[in-house]
Scaffold this motif. Structure first.
Motif, mmCIF file in Angstrom:
data_model
loop_
_atom_site.group_PDB
_atom_site.id
_atom_site.type_symbol
_atom_site.label_atom_id
_atom_site.label_comp_id
_atom_site.label_asym_id
_atom_site.label_seq_id
_atom_site.Cartn_x
_atom_site.Cartn_y
_atom_site.Cartn_z
ATOM 1 N N GLY A 20 0.799 -1.236 0.000
ATOM 2 C CA GLY A 20 0.000 0.000 0.000
ATOM 3 C C GLY A 20 0.822 1.272 0.000
ATOM 4 O O GLY A 20 0.307 2.361 0.259
ATOM 5 N N ILE A 21 2.124 1.159 -0.245
ATOM 6 C CA ILE A 21 2.964 2.359 -0.270
ATOM 7 C C ILE A 21 3.302 2.675 -1.729
ATOM 8 O O ILE A 21 4.019 1.918 -2.385
ATOM 9 C CB ILE A 21 4.254 2.155 0.550
ATOM 10 C CG1 ILE A 21 3.885 1.787 1.993
ATOM 11 C CG2 ILE A 21 5.124 3.403 0.511
ATOM 12 C CD1 ILE A 21 5.064 1.560 2.899
ATOM 13 N N GLU A 23 3.038 6.450 -3.006
ATOM 14 C CA GLU A 23 3.624 7.789 -2.967
ATOM 15 C C GLU A 23 4.265 7.998 -1.603
ATOM 16 O O GLU A 23 3.715 7.575 -0.582
ATOM 17 C CB GLU A 23 2.507 8.818 -3.178
ATOM 18 C CG GLU A 23 3.044 10.225 -3.299
ATOM 19 C CD GLU A 23 1.969 11.240 -3.653
ATOM 20 O OE1 GLU A 23 0.794 10.849 -3.766
ATOM 21 O OE2 GLU A 23 2.325 12.424 -3.801
ATOM 22 N N LEU A 24 5.437 8.628 -1.571
ATOM 23 C CA LEU A 24 6.093 8.843 -0.274
ATOM 24 C C LEU A 24 5.342 9.901 0.526
ATOM 25 O O LEU A 24 4.807 10.851 -0.031
ATOM 26 C CB LEU A 24 7.543 9.301 -0.469
ATOM 27 C CG LEU A 24 8.523 8.381 -1.165
ATOM 28 C CD1 LEU A 24 9.949 8.774 -0.807
ATOM 29 C CD2 LEU A 24 8.290 6.925 -0.811
ATOM 30 N N TYR A 25 5.324 9.718 1.830
ATOM 31 C CA TYR A 25 4.812 10.763 2.710
ATOM 32 C C TYR A 25 5.789 11.948 2.636
ATOM 33 O O TYR A 25 6.996 11.732 2.391
ATOM 34 C CB TYR A 25 4.773 10.257 4.156
ATOM 35 C CG TYR A 25 3.679 9.256 4.494
ATOM 36 C CD1 TYR A 25 2.499 9.169 3.753
ATOM 37 C CD2 TYR A 25 3.828 8.409 5.598
ATOM 38 C CE1 TYR A 25 1.503 8.258 4.116
ATOM 39 C CE2 TYR A 25 2.831 7.507 5.954
ATOM 40 C CZ TYR A 25 1.667 7.431 5.209
ATOM 41 O OH TYR A 25 0.685 6.554 5.572
ATOM 42 N N GLN A 28 9.161 11.581 4.271
ATOM 43 C CA GLN A 28 9.979 10.568 3.586
ATOM 44 C C GLN A 28 10.612 11.181 2.338
ATOM 45 O O GLN A 28 11.809 10.996 2.061
ATOM 46 C CB GLN A 28 9.110 9.368 3.191
ATOM 47 C CG GLN A 28 8.558 8.610 4.392
ATOM 48 C CD GLN A 28 7.477 7.607 4.027
ATOM 49 O OE1 GLN A 28 6.804 7.732 2.989
ATOM 50 N NE2 GLN A 28 7.285 6.616 4.884
ATOM 51 N N THR A 48 5.279 10.142 15.448
ATOM 52 C CA THR A 48 4.920 8.725 15.360
ATOM 53 C C THR A 48 4.040 8.513 14.131
ATOM 54 O O THR A 48 3.212 9.356 13.819
ATOM 55 C CB THR A 48 4.068 8.350 16.595
ATOM 56 O OG1 THR A 48 4.724 8.854 17.727
ATOM 57 C CG2 THR A 48 3.889 6.863 16.727
ATOM 58 N N ALA A 49 4.218 7.383 13.457
ATOM 59 C CA ALA A 49 3.362 6.969 12.332
ATOM 60 C C ALA A 49 3.581 7.783 11.060
ATOM 61 O O ALA A 49 2.817 7.680 10.116
ATOM 62 C CB ALA A 49 1.889 7.014 12.717
ATOM 63 N N SER A 50 4.637 8.608 11.037
ATOM 64 C CA SER A 50 4.852 9.366 9.807
ATOM 65 C C SER A 50 5.810 8.634 8.871
ATOM 66 O O SER A 50 6.278 9.192 7.899
ATOM 67 C CB SER A 50 5.357 10.766 10.142
ATOM 68 O OG SER A 50 6.505 10.656 10.931
ATOM 69 N N GLY A 51 6.090 7.371 9.164
ATOM 70 C CA GLY A 51 6.798 6.522 8.207
ATOM 71 C C GLY A 51 8.308 6.498 8.354
ATOM 72 O O GLY A 51 9.042 6.461 7.372
ATOM 73 N N LYS A 52 8.798 6.425 9.582
ATOM 74 C CA LYS A 52 10.249 6.399 9.794
ATOM 75 C C LYS A 52 10.865 5.093 9.286
ATOM 76 O O LYS A 52 11.985 5.078 8.818
ATOM 77 C CB LYS A 52 10.560 6.570 11.283
ATOM 78 C CG LYS A 52 10.249 7.969 11.778
ATOM 79 C CD LYS A 52 10.870 8.248 13.114
ATOM 80 C CE LYS A 52 9.940 7.992 14.271
ATOM 81 N NZ LYS A 52 8.770 8.830 14.378
ATOM 82 N N THR A 53 10.094 4.000 9.389
ATOM 83 C CA THR A 53 10.665 2.705 8.988
ATOM 84 C C THR A 53 11.096 2.722 7.524
ATOM 85 O O THR A 53 12.168 2.216 7.176
ATOM 86 C CB THR A 53 9.628 1.580 9.221
ATOM 87 O OG1 THR A 53 9.108 1.745 10.534
ATOM 88 C CG2 THR A 53 10.256 0.217 9.076
#
Ligand code: ADP
Length: 666
Positions: A20-21, A23-25, A28, A48-53
């Motif tokens: 489901g990824i 477009e980059l946030y 990112q 949190t949850a802004s896509g650090k992984t």
């Protein structure tokens, strides 16, 4: 920016698209623009949850060699390991366990996930894979400000950069007040953003309403509060019911384990079918009273989560919440520090915690991390964080946690304990052989970056003296070059070398004070009549070290533990008169007794009932004791002492660890 534009392999792009990824946030994309895929150092301080992984993965996938991902907690290591293992064409290793090995087997992996302590110990043990690293990602780098973990993290990063010159460093942080400091220290580009995939509104409850920071207002019908009921709990219950009735999930944070359990009982609801399956799995995983209580709570749709649970139970609660079989978790703040468990609403009932002396406010950073768990992408239109106040506290809560930003992160390296540990380790592992060499290395730490004008040589000198007194360092002021370097204005020309004992302490990864305590214990044991030396003797020694986390004493057990100590006085190496702190000494006796009964075959359930500790505590005490007994044995060997009791007790405990899961079932 789209996944198709990224410099990664086609299968990796496909993997992202399938999850489901596409477009980059924005944060990112900003990290890619800052050079994260081109080997640049990057600090990302984003919510949190802004896509650090994904930022971390892009760095590791595009690095020109093996990568290391450093996590603060074991539970997180497992979660990250599983997520990286899904990346196509990438081999992943994990290392969180034994501290006394270089973990050479990790050498062949593309990505290694390890705790900061494990990396520190691998470096001390001369791990060769460290020098080959092309990329190091540090998760939760804001923990640099924590008293114990922070210094380890900064010294580890400073030494890693020495061992692997030119290594790319990517540091991931919660939003903090001074991310620029961290970025400047690491010579990194800073990506700072408050963007979140789901909007978050935060508000304070008082007087039957919540006023949010986006000006919206929520009316709350708490109803009359009975004489036996606690107002904040009833408010929390109303806030939880409101969101669960509307089809959402909720996390409720409270200050202690007991509070988490009793809130879960208070919140019991009529749950649906899936919860019964989870409860069944909890029962299968362990039969302690806490386990039964957890299973019963889950059957009613409400789980609880705290450090006293065995790890298997914690993981079951987390995954049941993620797959929505569970609507509510009542948790202590530890849940906010890591694992991914987003909820529509977060309620923080307790904003103060007992520090051992008084009730004090939680840090803003910590409360923001709890609040940041609110809002599940694609599921919730927005996340809501509600802090429970009353007419007296609401103003202060608003000012502290809604209006104010998070604290700055400050280095804790000059805490004496921390400095002692790290000075010994840099000398023992060959990074420095003089005070000026140590100073040179410390110059690369976050502390030196934050306080460039502070002269550490005085403090360092006294720490070196303490280590020499503990027999861990040799200080030789008479070496050649003495007068020359003194003439150069060198603060101290002394050469330093770790003694054999110092090397053992460093590679066994125990603190110098623990090493000194073990040494004293070994010497006393040597002088004791053979018949007095029992397993309790060795357990008593390790339980008195500062690396053995203490337990607490209930008022009623104090006398009973003292009687036990008196009964077994001949077996212990210290008595109440030698103890610096009577209360701590009694706690050590209690722990030794628990461990003794465990090694004699007591079940977790018996120990939990007898000593009022959490089932997860038994597990972690046994693990720690096994590690410290190993260190005791290694020190006895270095010392040439004929003391074998540490090893034989360690072997017993080690065996019992293997059988721990079975003993929970009995
Ligand atoms: P953090 O570590 O910042 O708290 P995560 O990296 O765990 O956040 O990401 C949170 C969630 O967002 C994960 O489920 C992840 O799959 C999802 N996610 C990350 N980046 C994107 C993206 N660009 N598009 C859609 N979903 C994303």
């Amino acid at each position: 920016m789209y996944v198709r534009d990224l410099p990664v392999s086609a299968p990796v792009r496909e993997h992202y698209r399938a999850s489901g990824i596409d477009e980059l946030y924005p944060p990112q994309a900003a990290a890619v623009e800052a050079g994260v895929t081109a080997g640049e150092n990057v600090v990302a301080a984003i919510p949190t949850a802004s896509g650090k992984t994904l930022i971390a993965e892009l760095a590791m996938l595009t690095a020109d060699g093996p990568a290391l991902y450093i996590v603060p907690l074991r539970a997180l290591a497992r979660e990250k390991y599983e997520s990286f293992a899904e990346l196509p064409g990438v081999s992943v290793g994990i290392s969180t366990g034994d501290f006394d090995s270089p973990a050479e087997e990790l050498g062949g992996e593309d990505i290694v996930v390890a705790t900061a302590e494990k990396v520190d110990s691998a470096i001390r043990n001369g791990a060769s894979w460290v020098a080959d690293l092309a990329c190091v990602v540090v998760d939760e780098v804001h923990l640099l400000g924590r008293p114990r973990r922070g210094p380890t993290l900064e010294v580890t990063l400073a030494t890693l950069q020495r061992r692997a010159p030119g290594v790319q460093i990517v540091a991931l942080s919660a939003t903090i007040d001074n991310p620029g400091d961290v970025a400047a220290w690491l010579d990194a580009e800073l990506v700072e953003s408050t963007w979140r995939p789901v909007d978050l509104r935060t508000g304070v409850y008082t007087d039957e309403r919540v006023e949010f920071d986006d000006e919206s207002v929520l009316a709350v019908d708490v109803g009359p509060v009975g004489p036996d009921e606690e107002r904040d709990t009833e408010v929390t219950a109303a806030l939880v019911d409101d969101v669960v009735d509307g089809g959402g999930q909720c996390l409720a944070f409270v200050r202690s384990r007991r509070e988490a359990e009793s809130l879960a009982t208070r919140l019991a609801r009529t749950a649906e079918g899936e919860a019964a399956d989870v409860a069944e799995s909890v029962r299968e995983a362990g039969g302690t009273e806490t386990g039964r209580q957890l299973a019963a709570a889950i059957e009613s749709g409400v789980g609880f989560h705290h450090a006293g649970l065995v790890s298997e139970h914690r993981a079951l609660v987390e995954s049941a919440f993620r797959d929505r079989s569970l609507q509510v978790i009542c948790a202590t703040p530890t849940l906010a520090a890591g694992v991914n468990v987003p909820a529509r609403r977060v309620v923080v009932r307790d904003l103060k915690r007992y520090t051992g002396e008084e009730m004090s406010w939680l840090s803003t950073l910590e409360v923001h991390q709890m609040c940041g768990r609110a809002g599940r992408p694609h599921l919730d239109p927005y996340g809501e964080a509600i802090l429970v106040g009353d007419e007296h506290t609401a103003g202060e809560i608003e000012a502290r946690y809604v209006e104010a930003g998070p604290e700055a992160v400050e280095s804790q390296l000059t805490a004496r304990d921390a400095l002692r540990t790290h000075v010994l380790s840099v000398v023992a592992s060959g990074f420095a052989d003089s005070i000026s060499g140590v100073l040179d290395l410390l110059d690369a730490t976050f502390f030196a970056h934050q306080s460039p004008d502070v002269d550490l040589s005085g403090l360092l000198g006294s720490v070196v003296d303490e280590l020499a007194e503990m027999e861990l360092l040799d200080v030789d002021p008479s070496r050649e070059g003495h007068s020359e370097s003194a003439a150069d204005g060198d603060p101290s020309p002394e050469t330093l070398a770790a003694t054999a004992l110092g090397e053992t302490v460093s590679t066994q990864y125990v603190r110098p004070e623990t090493g000194a305590r073990l040494l004293a214990g070994i010497r006393t044991i040597e002088s004791m009549p053979d018949g007095d030396v029992t397993p309790l003797t060795a357990l008593g020694v390790v339980c008195e070290t500062p690396d053995m986390r203490g337990t607490y004493l209930g008022n009623r057990e104090r006398a009973e533990i003292y009687r036990y100590a008196t009964r077994h006085a001949a077996e212990f190496t210290t008595g109440p008169d030698e103890a610096a702190d009577f209360e701590e000494w009694l706690c050590a006796i209690k722990l030794a007794r628990i461990l003794r009964e465990w090694s004699e075959g007591a079940t977790i359930e018996t120990l939990v009932e007898r000593y009022r500790i959490g089932p997860g505590d038994v597990e972690s005490h046994v693990e720690r004791a096994a590690w410290l007994l190993g260190a005791g044995d290694a020190l006895a060997e270095t010392l040439g002492a004929d003391v074998s009791i540490f090893e034989s007790v360690r072997a017993d405990l080690g065996e019992s660890l293997g059988g721990a899961a079975d003993r929970r079932r009995t």
